[in-house]
Design a protein around this motif. Structure first.
Motif, short mmCIF file in Angstrom:
data_model
loop_
_atom_site.label_atom_id
_atom_site.label_comp_id
_atom_site.label_asym_id
_atom_site.label_seq_id
_atom_site.Cartn_x
_atom_site.Cartn_y
_atom_site.Cartn_z
N UNK A 1 0.81 -1.51 0.10
CA UNK A 1 -0.13 -0.11 -0.33
C UNK A 1 0.76 1.08 -0.27
N UNK A 2 1.87 0.77 0.43
CA UNK A 2 3.19 3.22 0.76
C UNK A 2 4.45 2.36 0.15
N UNK A 3 4.67 3.13 -0.59
CA UNK A 3 6.12 3.08 -1.13
C UNK A 3 6.99 4.23 -0.12
N UNK A 4 7.81 3.82 0.28
CA UNK A 4 8.64 5.01 1.18
C UNK A 4 9.89 5.00 -0.01
N UNK A 5 9.66 6.24 -0.61
CA UNK A 5 11.39 6.14 -1.04
C UNK A 5 12.50 5.73 -0.36
N UNK A 6 13.41 5.27 0.22
CA UNK A 6 13.87 5.56 1.10
C UNK A 6 15.08 5.18 0.37
N UNK A 7 16.18 6.74 -0.29
CA UNK A 7 17.51 6.42 -0.53
C UNK A 7 17.85 7.46 -1.98
N UNK A 8 18.93 7.51 -2.57
CA UNK A 8 18.74 8.19 -3.85
C UNK A 8 18.40 7.48 -4.92
N UNK B 1 -0.15 4.82 -1.42
CA UNK B 1 0.47 5.96 -0.83
C UNK B 1 1.96 6.38 -1.12
N UNK B 2 2.87 7.52 -0.37
CA UNK B 2 4.22 8.31 -0.43
C UNK B 2 4.05 8.22 0.73
N UNK B 3 5.85 7.78 0.83
CA UNK B 3 6.37 8.51 1.95
C UNK B 3 7.94 8.98 1.24
N UNK B 4 8.03 10.46 1.12
CA UNK B 4 9.55 11.11 0.55
C UNK B 4 10.89 10.56 1.81
N UNK B 5 11.74 9.67 1.94
CA UNK B 5 12.48 9.02 2.91
C UNK B 5 13.84 10.20 2.89
N UNK B 6 14.32 10.77 3.70
CA UNK B 6 15.34 11.66 3.63
C UNK B 6 15.60 12.68 2.15
N UNK B 7 17.15 13.92 2.89
CA UNK B 7 16.63 14.46 1.78
C UNK B 7 17.25 14.55 0.43
#
Lengths: 178, 166
Positions: free
Chosen positions: A80-87, A108-114
């Protein structure tokens, strides 16, 4: 004429307290939004260092499972959720979008990290996509390099609160039918 | 302090390849040879078969922009007596062609593809010379010192499918 049912309709204080403890009144929309928010299964999508923090948050010390993310699914078909963890590099971006398209709705999407918010430490690099919101609709931006596991938990809790504010089913149907 | 690296004897080499210029060992104490590209394959074949260099720790490209050249730096290593040898090849920037050693050492295949991808050095005789790290349709060689980043079209359009869901 006698007023029938007078005694039967009146609820006394004790019964009222009992009812409050055992009967829940809600709307279908609220129940649906609560169900969506309470069981978010993320996709195992980690490309760089933030992935390590995403892994840490699933370990017993921090334990993301108690918030509903019981498992991480390797296939987007069940996530259900994509956590984009990483460059994300420009070469990886089409593959990431393909995975997102394969996820069934609601998703849903969580953009994780700078790095995925605006490029991060690789902002001027020739090969890096500076900001994943150029290709994906992001719900929660989680800054950090990397964000601590507690920060990812907080992002998930904020996402759950956001989902509980989702639009009602009726509004959506009217909007799509127009 | 660690023991200094053993230095290989270069007498056999000098006898066989008189054209090779022998540089003094550089700061790391590694015997370094500067050689023209034409004799690279013969020299590496000799080193592998007759001198017993069986391991290649490093193959890298260098941009000598001050002299208008591109170059390759090969490190060869002999596990028998732990000797290390470095080879330097320089070619002009306008026509950077170096013979491939992928048929001698299998690891050189991807190292040469990486040098081609990021520096633009063409390896003649390479079985599969194409980009390794960058997208196949990338234009330019980013690790050259005079590389200028052009605006690149995003590889995919914005995806708004989620907005239709509840």
């Amino acid at each position: 004429m006698q007023r029938s049912g007078d005694a039967a309709e009146r609820i006394d204080a004790a019964e009222s307290r009992e009812l409050e403890r055992n009967v829940l009144v809600t709307s279908i929309d609220a129940a649906y939004n609560w169900a969506k928010s309470a069981s978010l299964w993320p996709l195992t999508f980690a490309t760089a260092c933030c992935g390590i923090e995403m892994i840490s948050v699933t370990t017993p010390r921090y334990d993301l499972a108690r918030f509903g993310s019981e498992v991480f699914r390797a296939t987007p078909r069940q996530a259900d959720l994509m956590i984009t963890a990483g460059t994300i590099t420009k070469k990886m971006a089409p593959a990431m979008v393909t995975l997102f398209e394969q996820m069934p709705e609601p998703k849903y999407v969580i953009a994780m990290g700078n790095c995925v918010i605006q490029g991060g430490i690789f902002k001027n690099c020739y090969s890096v996509l500076d900001g994943v919101d150029q290709v994906l609709p992001v719900d929660i931006y989680l800054p950090g390099c990397p964000p601590r596991p507690e920060a990812l938990m907080d992002a998930l809790l904020k996402l759950k609160a956001k989902i509980r504010r989702d639009e009602s089913i009726l509004t959506r149907q009217r909007r799509l039918r127009r | 302090m660690t023991a200094p690296l053993p230095s290989p004897s270069t007498d056999g080499l000098r006898a066989r390849f008189p054209a090779v210029g022998l540089a003094v060992a550089d700061a790391a104490g590694i015997t370094t040879l500067d050689l023209p590209a034409a004799i690279l394959v013969d020299l590496v074949t000799y080193l592998r078969d007759d001198e017993g260099y069986n391991y290649v720790p490093s193959i890298g490209a260098v941009d000598y922009i001050e002299t208008g050249e591109l170059g390759m730096l090969y490190h060869l290593y002999r596990t028998a007596d732990r000797c290390r040898l470095a080879l330097r090849v320089r070619v002009p920037r306008e026509a950077p062609v170096i013979p491939s050693i992928a048929h001698l050492y299998a690891c050189a295949n991807w190292n040469e593809r990486e040098a081609f991808d990021l520096m633009g050095i063409v390896f003649s005789g390479h079985p599969d010379l194409r980009r390794l790290l960058l997208p196949e349709d990338w234009v330019g060689f980013p690790l050259r010192k005079d590389y200028v980043q052009e605006p690149v079209d995003l590889p995919c359009a914005f995806h708004d499918q989620k907005r239709t869901s509840v």
